[in-house]
Design a protein around this motif. Structure first.
Motif, PDB file in Angstrom:
ATOM      1  N   GLY A   1       0.253  56.072  -6.236  1.00  0.00           N
ATOM      2  CA  GLY A   1       0.879  55.451  -7.395  1.00  0.00           C
ATOM      3  C   GLY A   1       0.000  55.333  -8.616  1.00  0.00           C
ATOM      4  O   GLY A   1       0.237  54.490  -9.479  1.00  0.00           O
ATOM      5  N   LEU A   2      -1.046  56.168  -8.718  1.00  0.00           N
ATOM      6  CA  LEU A   2      -1.906  56.125  -9.898  1.00  0.00           C
ATOM      7  C   LEU A   2      -1.174  56.697 -11.105  1.00  0.00           C
ATOM      8  O   LEU A   2      -0.329  57.581 -10.984  1.00  0.00           O
ATOM      9  N   THR A   3      -1.508  56.186 -12.279  1.00  0.00           N
ATOM     10  CA  THR A   3      -0.950  56.739 -13.505  1.00  0.00           C
ATOM     11  C   THR A   3      -1.652  58.044 -13.850  1.00  0.00           C
ATOM     12  O   THR A   3      -2.728  58.353 -13.314  1.00  0.00           O
ATOM     13  N   THR A   4      -1.045  58.801 -14.757  1.00  0.00           N
ATOM     14  CA  THR A   4      -1.665  60.057 -15.178  1.00  0.00           C
ATOM     15  C   THR A   4      -3.040  59.809 -15.787  1.00  0.00           C
ATOM     16  O   THR A   4      -3.988  60.567 -15.551  1.00  0.00           O
ATOM     17  N   ARG A   5      -3.161  58.745 -16.558  1.00  0.00           N
ATOM     18  CA  ARG A   5      -4.448  58.418 -17.164  1.00  0.00           C
ATOM     19  C   ARG A   5      -5.487  58.076 -16.111  1.00  0.00           C
ATOM     20  O   ARG A   5      -6.649  58.481 -16.208  1.00  0.00           O
ATOM     21  N   GLU A   6      -5.084  57.310 -15.096  1.00  0.00           N
ATOM     22  CA  GLU A   6      -6.018  56.958 -14.028  1.00  0.00           C
ATOM     23  C   GLU A   6      -6.451  58.195 -13.254  1.00  0.00           C
ATOM     24  O   GLU A   6      -7.630  58.336 -12.886  1.00  0.00           O
ATOM     25  N   ILE A   7      -5.509  59.098 -12.984  1.00  0.00           N
ATOM     26  CA  ILE A   7      -5.858  60.342 -12.285  1.00  0.00           C
ATOM     27  C   ILE A   7      -6.864  61.143 -13.091  1.00  0.00           C
ATOM     28  O   ILE A   7      -7.809  61.730 -12.539  1.00  0.00           O
ATOM     29  N   ALA A   8      -6.688  61.171 -14.408  1.00  0.00           N
ATOM     30  CA  ALA A   8      -7.626  61.887 -15.273  1.00  0.00           C
ATOM     31  C   ALA A   8      -9.030  61.304 -15.137  1.00  0.00           C
ATOM     32  O   ALA A   8     -10.028  62.049 -15.120  1.00  0.00           O
ATOM     33  N   VAL A   9      -9.129  59.980 -15.018  1.00  0.00           N
ATOM     34  CA  VAL A   9     -10.428  59.335 -14.840  1.00  0.00           C
ATOM     35  C   VAL A   9     -11.022  59.706 -13.488  1.00  0.00           C
ATOM     36  O   VAL A   9     -12.199  60.060 -13.379  1.00  0.00           O
ATOM     37  N   VAL A  10     -10.192  59.622 -12.440  1.00  0.00           N
ATOM     38  CA  VAL A  10     -10.671  59.913 -11.094  1.00  0.00           C
ATOM     39  C   VAL A  10     -11.135  61.369 -10.976  1.00  0.00           C
ATOM     40  O   VAL A  10     -12.202  61.660 -10.421  1.00  0.00           O
ATOM     41  N   MET A  11     -10.336  62.287 -11.508  1.00  0.00           N
ATOM     42  CA  MET A  11     -10.620  63.717 -11.383  1.00  0.00           C
ATOM     43  C   MET A  11     -11.590  64.230 -12.442  1.00  0.00           C
ATOM     44  O   MET A  11     -12.031  65.365 -12.387  1.00  0.00           O
ATOM     45  N   GLU A  12     -11.889  63.374 -13.427  1.00  0.00           N
ATOM     46  CA  GLU A  12     -12.788  63.747 -14.519  1.00  0.00           C
ATOM     47  C   GLU A  12     -12.296  65.015 -15.223  1.00  0.00           C
ATOM     48  O   GLU A  12     -13.044  65.987 -15.395  1.00  0.00           O
ATOM     49  N   MET A  13     -11.024  64.964 -15.617  1.00  0.00           N
ATOM     50  CA  MET A  13     -10.427  66.077 -16.344  1.00  0.00           C
ATOM     51  C   MET A  13      -9.508  65.522 -17.429  1.00  0.00           C
ATOM     52  O   MET A  13      -9.074  64.368 -17.345  1.00  0.00           O
ATOM     53  N   PRO A  14      -9.208  66.295 -18.475  1.00  0.00           N
ATOM     54  CA  PRO A  14      -8.326  65.810 -19.539  1.00  0.00           C
ATOM     55  C   PRO A  14      -6.942  65.447 -19.005  1.00  0.00           C
ATOM     56  O   PRO A  14      -6.430  66.087 -18.075  1.00  0.00           O
ATOM     57  N   GLU A  15      -6.333  64.438 -19.601  1.00  0.00           N
ATOM     58  CA  GLU A  15      -5.010  64.007 -19.171  1.00  0.00           C
ATOM     59  C   GLU A  15      -3.965  65.115 -19.279  1.00  0.00           C
ATOM     60  O   GLU A  15      -3.134  65.254 -18.372  1.00  0.00           O
ATOM     61  N   PRO A  16      -3.970  65.946 -20.347  1.00  0.00           N
ATOM     62  CA  PRO A  16      -3.006  67.051 -20.399  1.00  0.00           C
ATOM     63  C   PRO A  16      -3.148  68.023 -19.231  1.00  0.00           C
ATOM     64  O   PRO A  16      -2.158  68.607 -18.775  1.00  0.00           O
ATOM     65  N   THR A  17      -4.374  68.188 -18.731  1.00  0.00           N
ATOM     66  CA  THR A  17      -4.588  69.071 -17.580  1.00  0.00           C
ATOM     67  C   THR A  17      -3.938  68.489 -16.336  1.00  0.00           C
ATOM     68  O   THR A  17      -3.337  69.214 -15.529  1.00  0.00           O
ATOM     69  N   VAL A  18      -4.044  67.169 -16.180  1.00  0.00           N
ATOM     70  CA  VAL A  18      -3.388  66.505 -15.053  1.00  0.00           C
ATOM     71  C   VAL A  18      -1.883  66.709 -15.134  1.00  0.00           C
ATOM     72  O   VAL A  18      -1.223  67.051 -14.143  1.00  0.00           O
TER      73      VAL A  18
END
Length: 221
Positions: free
Chosen positions: A174-191
């Motif tokens: 249930g992570l948000t797209t922004r949180e996933i971007a932080v976890v994966m260390e990648m830009p939010e548009p890439t997520v």
């Protein structure tokens, strides 16, 4: 207060014990403000860090378990991740997203180390009855409740590794797209791109596995 140690590759401290059931994850501005205050309190008084341990422990464990499919290893990863987070709390800087995103990024680094270790040693096959929780429930019981869940997990296992992990974080945790971007260390548009392309890829895989109609329809039968 002792100076927190820097997180270095290959350095994993001794794990810590279990905690009670967590509170819901931060999702609203008010929730984030509460977390920001608890971060400050925890940096002043390390004992306050228990708030985050109790809040996120179950979700961090689930993240590790969905990747490792082994209760004991998932517990180890969870303990190590929180120990690292506590030791490095003084280095944390609030950036407007949930504290859990930082915790998941640490957990992911510990998880990747464990995956590398598993590749270097013979694999131990997971046997559910040997990895039951203390209360007798199985951590994988939710995944085994019906055929659709097993089919979906099988399909997700066939995705590219990075895409599979993003899907687990989005729909399993249930992570948000922004949180996933932080976890994966990648830009939010890439997520977002991975999620969009992954849905189409997942549908193709599910069709190949024999899904002939929507899972919601099959679940009602």
């Amino acid at each position: 207060m002792d100076e927190p140690r820097r997180i270095d590759d290959g350095e994993i401290p001794e794990g810590r014990g279990p905690a009670r059931e967590p509170a819901p994850a931060a999702s609203t501005p008010d929730d984030l403000e509460i977390e920001r205050r608890w971060v400050h309190l925890s940096q002043v008084d390390p004992e306050k860090f228990e708030y985050f341990y109790r809040k996120y422990r179950t979700r961090i464990f689930k993240y590790a378990f969905l990747n490792l499919r082994d209760h004991d290893l998932a517990s180890d990863v969870t303990s190590e991740a929180f120990s690292l987070a506590a030791d490095n709390l003084g280095r944390f800087r609030w950036q407007g997203h949930s504290f859990g995103a930082w915790l998941f990024r640490i957990a992911r680094n510990v998880l990747l180390q464990e995956v590398r270790r598993r590749k270097a040693r013979p694999e131990t096959r997971f046997v559910p009855e040997y990895h039951d929780r203390a209360d007798g429930s199985r951590p994988d019981a939710e995944l085994d409740r019906n055929e659709d869940s097993r089919l979906l997990m099988d399909a997700m296992d066939r995705l590219r590794e990075v895409r599979r992990e993003i899907f687990l974080q989005k729909y399993g945790l249930g992570l948000t797209t922004r949180e996933i971007a932080v976890v994966m260390e990648m830009p939010e548009p890439t997520v977002k791109s991975h999620l969009q392309r992954g849905r189409a890829e997942l549908l193709t895989i599910l069709t190949r596995l024999g899904l002939e109609r929507p899972m919601s329809d099959r679940a009602r039968q």
